[in-house]
Motif scaffolding. Structure first.
Motif, short mmCIF file in Angstrom:
data_model
loop_
_atom_site.label_atom_id
_atom_site.label_comp_id
_atom_site.label_asym_id
_atom_site.label_seq_id
_atom_site.Cartn_x
_atom_site.Cartn_y
_atom_site.Cartn_z
N ALA A 87 -9.50 18.45 8.64
CA ALA A 87 -9.22 17.41 9.74
C ALA A 87 -8.01 16.77 9.42
CB ALA A 87 -10.00 16.96 10.83
N PHE A 88 -7.17 16.06 9.60
CA PHE A 88 -6.25 15.55 9.12
C PHE A 88 -6.23 14.56 10.14
CE2 PHE A 88 -6.54 18.68 5.95
CZ PHE A 88 -7.01 18.76 4.93
N GLU A 89 -5.74 13.35 10.03
CA GLU A 89 -5.19 12.13 10.80
C GLU A 89 -3.98 11.39 9.95
OE1 GLU A 89 -7.64 13.43 12.63
OE2 GLU A 89 -6.91 11.68 13.68
N HIS A 90 -2.46 11.00 11.08
CA HIS A 90 -1.73 10.42 10.18
C HIS A 90 -0.18 11.90 10.22
CE1 HIS A 90 -3.41 7.27 11.67
NE2 HIS A 90 -4.57 7.15 10.85
N GLY A 91 -0.14 12.25 8.06
CA GLY A 91 0.91 13.32 8.08
C GLY A 91 1.68 12.05 8.17
N TYR A 92 1.90 11.63 7.62
CA TYR A 92 3.05 10.17 7.68
C TYR A 92 4.40 11.09 6.62
CZ TYR A 92 0.74 6.23 9.21
OH TYR A 92 -0.15 5.83 10.03
N ASP A 93 3.93 12.34 5.51
CA ASP A 93 4.80 12.42 5.02
C ASP A 93 4.22 13.99 4.24
OD1 ASP A 93 6.59 13.31 3.27
OD2 ASP A 93 6.64 11.33 1.51
N LEU A 94 4.53 15.26 4.89
CA LEU A 94 4.07 16.70 4.74
C LEU A 94 5.15 17.51 4.17
CD1 LEU A 94 2.20 16.82 8.21
CD2 LEU A 94 1.13 16.26 5.65
N ASP A 95 5.24 17.80 3.23
CA ASP A 95 5.96 18.46 2.37
C ASP A 95 5.92 20.33 3.29
OD1 ASP A 95 4.25 19.47 0.87
OD2 ASP A 95 5.13 18.06 -0.75
N GLU A 109 0.98 -1.50 0.25
CA GLU A 109 0.46 0.55 -0.53
C GLU A 109 0.72 1.13 0.17
OE1 GLU A 109 -1.83 0.28 3.82
OE2 GLU A 109 -3.94 1.37 2.86
N THR A 110 0.73 2.11 -0.52
CA THR A 110 1.40 3.82 -0.44
C THR A 110 0.43 5.05 -0.03
OG1 THR A 110 0.86 4.30 -2.00
CG2 THR A 110 2.44 2.89 -2.86
N PHE A 111 0.82 5.53 0.54
CA PHE A 111 0.00 7.06 1.08
C PHE A 111 -0.10 8.55 0.16
CE2 PHE A 111 3.89 5.99 3.66
CZ PHE A 111 4.02 7.72 3.93
N ASN A 112 0.76 8.10 -1.14
CA ASN A 112 0.83 9.32 -0.96
C ASN A 112 -0.18 9.77 -2.23
OD1 ASN A 112 3.48 10.72 -0.21
ND2 ASN A 112 4.43 9.48 -0.67
N GLY A 113 -0.58 8.90 -3.07
CA GLY A 113 -1.91 9.54 -3.94
C GLY A 113 -2.66 9.26 -3.49
N ALA A 114 -4.03 10.61 -4.13
CA ALA A 114 -5.07 10.32 -3.47
C ALA A 114 -5.95 8.95 -3.54
CB ALA A 114 -5.68 11.54 -3.43
N GLN A 115 -7.02 8.61 -2.73
CA GLN A 115 -7.65 7.05 -3.00
C GLN A 115 -8.92 7.49 -2.51
OE1 GLN A 115 -7.26 4.18 -0.12
NE2 GLN A 115 -5.72 3.40 -1.14
N MET A 116 -9.45 8.67 -3.15
CA MET A 116 -10.76 9.76 -3.31
C MET A 116 -10.98 10.31 -4.58
SD MET A 116 -12.47 10.35 0.62
CE MET A 116 -14.07 10.76 -0.09
N THR A 117 -12.04 10.29 -5.23
CA THR A 117 -11.71 11.68 -6.22
C THR A 117 -11.84 13.40 -5.27
OG1 THR A 117 -14.20 11.11 -6.93
CG2 THR A 117 -12.36 10.92 -8.40
N ALA A 118 -12.02 14.05 -6.19
CA ALA A 118 -12.46 15.71 -5.34
C ALA A 118 -13.72 15.74 -5.65
CB ALA A 118 -11.76 16.63 -6.27
N GLY A 143 -2.54 10.14 4.33
CA GLY A 143 -0.66 9.22 4.51
C GLY A 143 0.16 10.89 4.19
N GLY A 144 -0.47 11.10 2.70
CA GLY A 144 0.72 12.17 2.36
C GLY A 144 -0.04 13.67 1.48
N GLY A 145 0.81 14.25 0.96
CA GLY A 145 0.75 16.18 0.98
C GLY A 145 -0.56 16.20 0.26
N ALA A 146 0.35 14.76 -0.98
CA ALA A 146 -1.22 15.22 -2.21
C ALA A 146 -2.47 15.25 -1.78
CB ALA A 146 -0.42 14.13 -3.56
N HIS A 198 8.29 10.04 9.04
CA HIS A 198 6.85 10.83 9.42
C HIS A 198 7.05 11.28 11.05
CE1 HIS A 198 3.62 9.29 12.49
NE2 HIS A 198 2.75 10.60 11.93
N LEU A 199 8.23 11.37 11.58
CA LEU A 199 8.58 12.47 12.54
C LEU A 199 9.27 13.71 12.19
CD1 LEU A 199 9.11 13.18 15.46
CD2 LEU A 199 11.93 12.08 14.70
N GLU A 200 9.98 13.76 10.82
CA GLU A 200 10.39 15.05 10.67
C GLU A 200 8.78 15.63 9.61
OE1 GLU A 200 12.59 14.85 6.78
OE2 GLU A 200 13.87 14.07 7.50
N SER A 201 8.48 15.13 9.50
CA SER A 201 6.63 15.28 8.73
C SER A 201 6.13 16.40 10.26
CB SER A 201 5.82 14.86 7.70
OG SER A 201 6.75 13.80 7.31
#
Ligand code: ZN
Length: 429
Positions: free
Chosen positions: A247-255, A201-210, A232-235, A302-305
């Motif tokens: 309101a967002f949960e986790h934020g594993y990869d935030l630029d 599984e990856t968390f960077n792409g979106a899994q729902m459409t706009a 998961g991620g910024g995108a 995650h920690l860095e994000s």
């Protein structure tokens, strides 16, 4: 509609005419970040009625705190009461009774640990709504439950393999969200990206459409509530921000760009640092080595994000713009973790990651209540608010690890557990 099994009212609780006075304690004001020394706190009808210098001489029911700290009951904002460990043992056809009983047991554990409010974010068979009803009827002990019912995800996306709600297309998401709200959900949880629970599984792409995201926002705005997104991620977050999810949960990869946008929108972020920081805990709960490896591999990013998000977080100016950090474990808040509870451990992770102690204390109390729009009802020790209180021997404003010394839990004026010797009806021995 209380049933006859309900315990008798005790001083300070709803239904009892008398007040319970907490005397000789130090009140932690999480809003101001200060400690009010040697105060007396009057609990009446489930609320904090007065905070004053001394109790009246004729106060009938008192609890001698002997210098303990009076702190608001903890608010844990990312809870799954019915979760099954390891995940593989989840039964997608589980009967609702099993879900509710397992969840009720975890709810009680959370309360005993000092967590007086949980926000649930996905429960098998909407057990959170059942447990809330049972607690309100007096059948069992549970924290205040601010409920999601079932989370909604796309077919084959994050959250598969559990009994939840699945939808595809804007109309289906609209209907699914309206159904959860009709069943009694207070907010809607969606998975807008993948996560770290499944292999590959990856968390960077979106899994729902706009359009799907917008449909869920529409459903919540009809009921004057909000959407909370597993992200998961910024995108995915940037897409979600555009349609009004905040309101967002986790934020594993935030630029940088993502945290800037989150700050501009005054977004809420629940870091759930526990889930990438706890190999021992995972091992104890039957996680496989590959699952533990995924979590540990994600941890540095995650920690860095999260630390990047902290640089845009609001501090002591509570009305300032910026990211609003709230504390939620994703684990069972009342379960033991490293010599304390999961709820306290998560707050320790936040503090260790660099969030100032005062901000961390608010993340697990007042800010978490504000996230739900209910900071005038609970989340701090103040006159007129719910008498949801924990007592510690150490000073939480020194370090959040002082919450390891929670020895007494009071819910709506009722002493749920205490390390202070008492006679009947809350009087000091
Ligand atoms: Zn979760």
């Amino acid at each position: 509609m209380r049933n006859t099994n309900t315990r008798p009212a005790t001083p300070g609780t709803p239904g009892h005419p008398d007040a319970l006075w907490l005397v000789g304690g130090h009140v932690v004001d999480v809003v101001a970040g200060t400690v009010l020394r040697d105060r007396a706190v009057e609990l009446h009808d489930g609320l904090i009625r007065t905070i004053t210098d001394t109790a009246p001489a004729d106060a009938e029911h008192t609890l001698e705190l002997e210098g303990r700290f009076v702190f608001p009951g903890l608010v844990s904002v990312h809870t799954h009461l019915t979760i099954v460990y390891p995940f593989e043992e989840t039964d997608v056809n589980e009967n609702p009774g099993d879900s509710a009983l397992r969840g009720a047991s975890r709810a009680r554990d959370a309360l005993l640990a000092g967590v007086t409010t949980v926000r649930t974010l996905d429960e098998h068979n909407r057990a959170d709504i059942m447990i809330r009803r049972a607690a309100q009827a007096g059948w069992l002990d549970a924290p205040r439950i601010v409920a999601s019912g079932q989370a909604i995800g796309i077919t084959g996306g994050h959250g598969r393999g559990r009994p939840g709600a699945f939808a595809d297309g804007a109309d289906a998401f609209l209907k699914a969200a309206r159904s959860e709200l009709e069943a009694g959900a207070d907010h809607i949880k969606v998975f807008i990206s993948g996560g770290i629970a499944h292999l590959g599984e990856t968390f960077n792409g979106a899994q729902m459409t706009a359009d799907e995201m917008a449909a869920v926002v529409r459903a919540t705005s009809e009921q004057n509530t909000y959407v909370v997104a597993h992200a998961g991620g910024g995108a995915a977050i940037q897409e979600a921000l555009k349609v009004g999810i905040n309101a967002f949960e986790h934020g594993y990869d935030l630029d940088e760009e993502t945290v800037d946008q989150m700050a501009a929108a005054n977004s809420y972020l629940t870091p759930t640092l526990s889930v990438t920081s706890s190999p021992e805990w995972m091992r104890d709960h039957g996680f496989t080595e590959w699952q533990i490896d995924i979590a540990l591999n994600v941890h540095p990013t995650h920690l860095e994000s999260i630390q990047r998000a902290f640089t845009r977080a609001i501090g002591d100016d509570l009305d300032a713009g910026g990211i609003r950090i709230v504390a939620g474990t994703d684990y069972l808040p009342g379960e033991p973790h490293a010599g304390t509870s999961c709820a306290v451990r998560e707050m320790e992770y936040l503090e260790q990651a660099g969030l100032p102690t005062r901000t961390t204390l608010r993340a697990g109390t007042w800010e978490a209540a504000r996230l739900m729009g209910r900071q005038d009802q609970f989340g701090s020790v103040a006159e007129g608010l719910a008498a949801d209180i924990v007592l510690t021997t150490d000073d939480p404003t020194e370090t959040v690890s002082a919450l390891r010394t929670i020895g007494t839990v009071i819910q709506a004026g009722r002493i749920v557990r205490t390390d202070i010797p008492t006679t009947s009806e809350g009087q000091a021995a």
